[in-house]
Structures are given as structure tokens and as C-alpha cells.
Design an enzyme around this catalytic site. Sequence first.
Site, PDB file in Angstrom:
ATOM      1  N   ARG A 175       0.864  -1.176   0.000  1.00  0.00           N
ATOM      2  CA  ARG A 175       0.000   0.000   0.000  1.00  0.00           C
ATOM      3  C   ARG A 175       0.899   1.223   0.000  1.00  0.00           C
ATOM      4  NH1 ARG A 175      -3.461  -2.864  -1.442  1.00  0.00           N
ATOM      5  NH2 ARG A 175      -5.515  -3.240  -0.516  1.00  0.00           N
TER       6      ARG A 175
ATOM      7  N   GLU B 276      -3.595   7.514  -4.341  1.00  0.00           N
ATOM      8  CA  GLU B 276      -3.990   7.027  -5.675  1.00  0.00           C
ATOM      9  C   GLU B 276      -5.286   7.675  -6.139  1.00  0.00           C
ATOM     10  OE1 GLU B 276      -4.033   2.731  -5.468  1.00  0.00           O
ATOM     11  OE2 GLU B 276      -1.976   2.714  -4.748  1.00  0.00           O
TER      12      GLU B 276
ATOM     13  N   HIS C  36      -1.192   0.291  -9.749  1.00  0.00           N
ATOM     14  CA  HIS C  36      -1.807  -0.679  -8.810  1.00  0.00           C
ATOM     15  C   HIS C  36      -2.377  -1.901  -9.548  1.00  0.00           C
ATOM     16  CE1 HIS C  36      -3.653  -0.924  -4.520  1.00  0.00           C
ATOM     17  NE2 HIS C  36      -3.355  -2.143  -4.996  1.00  0.00           N
TER      18      HIS C  36
HETATM   19  C1  GLV Z   1      -4.778  -5.283  -3.830  1.00  0.00           C
HETATM   20  O1  GLV Z   1      -4.083  -4.338  -3.615  1.00  0.00           O
HETATM   21  C2  GLV Z   1      -5.363  -6.081  -2.803  1.00  0.00           C
HETATM   22  O2  GLV Z   1      -5.253  -5.735  -1.623  1.00  0.00           O
HETATM   23  O3  GLV Z   1      -5.945  -7.114  -3.139  1.00  0.00           O
END
Ligand code: GLV
Length: 331
Positions: free
Chosen positions: A243, A272, A290
Site C-alpha cells: 500500500r 492514488e 496498482h
Molecule cells: C490489492 O491491492 C489487494 O489488496 O488485493
Amino acid sequence: MKPSILVTRHVYPEAIAILEAAGDVHYNDSSDGLSAQALRAAAAGKRAIVCQLTDRIDAALMDSAGDLAVIANVAVGFDNIDVPAATERGIVVTNTPGVLTDTTADLAFALILASARRIAEADRFLRAGRWHQWEIDLLCGHDIHGHTLGILGLGRIGQGMARRASGFDMRVVYHDMQRARPDQEREWGIEYVDIEYVDKETLFRESDFLSIHVPLTEQTRHLVGAAELERMKPTAVLVNTSRGPVVDEKALADALENGRIASAGLDVFEAEPEVESRLLALENVVLVPHIGSASIKTRTRMCTMAAENAVAVLSGRRPENPVNSEVLGED
Ligand code: GLV
């Protein structure tokens, strides 16, 4: 009466089929999602919400639902959900662990390769028509094989990184809140790699490649900041697929600008879809939007898994992947 289910955003159709067999589905079939206000309105009267990491699920939203039984996140991370508030209200929260482990580790490894071998930069160079001849020092980067991979957070995805590192003849060091058992270390280190537990400071000091695999919590916010980057080798590469807020993005931009570390590969960002503008201007960072778990197979499975979790709770069964199992009377 069939239970009412809200699906906040576009998902793979297989998930909708599972949900439609169990309830009355209100589907916002759009990737744009809903504003906070529209989400609260849409949640009214729902027994289940199938949501994504871009939806903020707070106490107010839970209360506007009225009689919510389950929040099924289509993600392994669940920092977008106020889990204590859900637990207080007896609402089950579920996530999608396991199915995205190898897909995300693949992407983290791709970022290691791309950053060290300057692949994105080389692609830009070629497309810009700047390639005139083979040159002895053209776009030279750093080797991966024979170097040290540091893993911050040895959960499922961190373990996947250790397995991948063995194919590249790497030494692996890791740090986690809890040290793994020796038999686990042996198993994850597999054949050629010694996996070694080190303290956080040593991890930063010794890693040639440092890959982050911790969840976002109050303890891990800005876990990697100026002080940690200062400890790293000037040749080191930082990779983050966890993250964004785990890394202090401004401190990272400083470190990359000053050559404090060599390069970085980032899949996640602090705010983001905004990206620190200084990062966008740098050649020595690979930036992707991401996409850690973004293979068709994995994203489909994440959607069906979330749907199955929601349906299980609605049918009075134990879901496969509860995050707050105390609501189920298990802790
Ligand atoms: C993606 O970032 C997830 O947490 O699945």
C-alpha cells in the site's frame, strides 16, 4: 424475501451470477464507483455489500445500510474498511487472500527486474528514436542474480518472493513482526536459498533489493521514510506492491533525486491515483497503476471469492475468509 446485495463497482460477471442466485443484486456496473453520499444511499436496506479497495466503507455507511450482515472486499488488503466499526455492529468483513499471492509476487519481481535492468527507461529510449548503435555502456543497470533480496513482511506474498528469489540465486533476508519457525524458514527458503531473519535496520542496510509486503495499519504508515532510506545502499532498489502510505513518497522522491538509492519500482501510491509529481519526472523509477493482482484469472477469482464470502454469510454459513472472525463467535 431475497436479501438485498449491493455491488459497488464493475466486477467480473461470474461474481454477479453467484450473487444473483442468492439475492436481489443492485449492481453499479461502472468502474467509476459512487460518491460517498451516493454510496450511503445505495447501501440503504442492503444485507451485503461487495466492494473494492477504492470504496471507503466507514461507520456512517454501515449505519445507513440498516441491517448489514457482510462486507465482502474484493482485495486482500482491507484498510479501506473500518473493521472495528463493523465488528462493533456485528457485521462480518471478508477479504480475498491466497488467490492473488503468486500474481502479486510475479509483479513485484517484474518491478525488481524492470528497475534493475532499466527496462521501462530502455523502452522509452527506443521509442523516442534515440537508439543509433550498440554501445558498451548503453543503458547498463545492475545484476539481480547473486544479490540480496530483503523482504519486509513475510506473509503469503513475501514468502512468494522468497521462492522466486531462489531461481535467481539470491540471498534472502526478511523482517516481520514475528519471526517464522525454523521449519517454515527452511521450507520457504527452498533448496538454494538461505532465508535469514534480521532486524529492520539490518534489512535496510544489507538489501540490494527491498520488497515491501506489509498491510497498511497505523503501525506501518510511513514505515519506510527518510531515516530508513538513508540506511540503504546507494545501489539499492526499493519495490512497493503493498500500500502506498507504507512509504513516505516525498522522502522516496528525495532519495531517488539525490541518488541516495539507485531506483524504485512502485505499484502503489500514497494518494492514488495521484502520483508525486517529482516521481513522474524521474527516469530511475518504474511506475505502474496498482496492478499487482491484475491477471484475468486472478481478478476473476477474487470477484467470485468475494461473492462466495457474501453468499455464505447471507445463508448462515461460515465464509471462507473472515477478517473479523470474532463476529462469528470464533475468537
Ligand atoms: C490489492 O491491492 C489487494 O489488496 O488485493
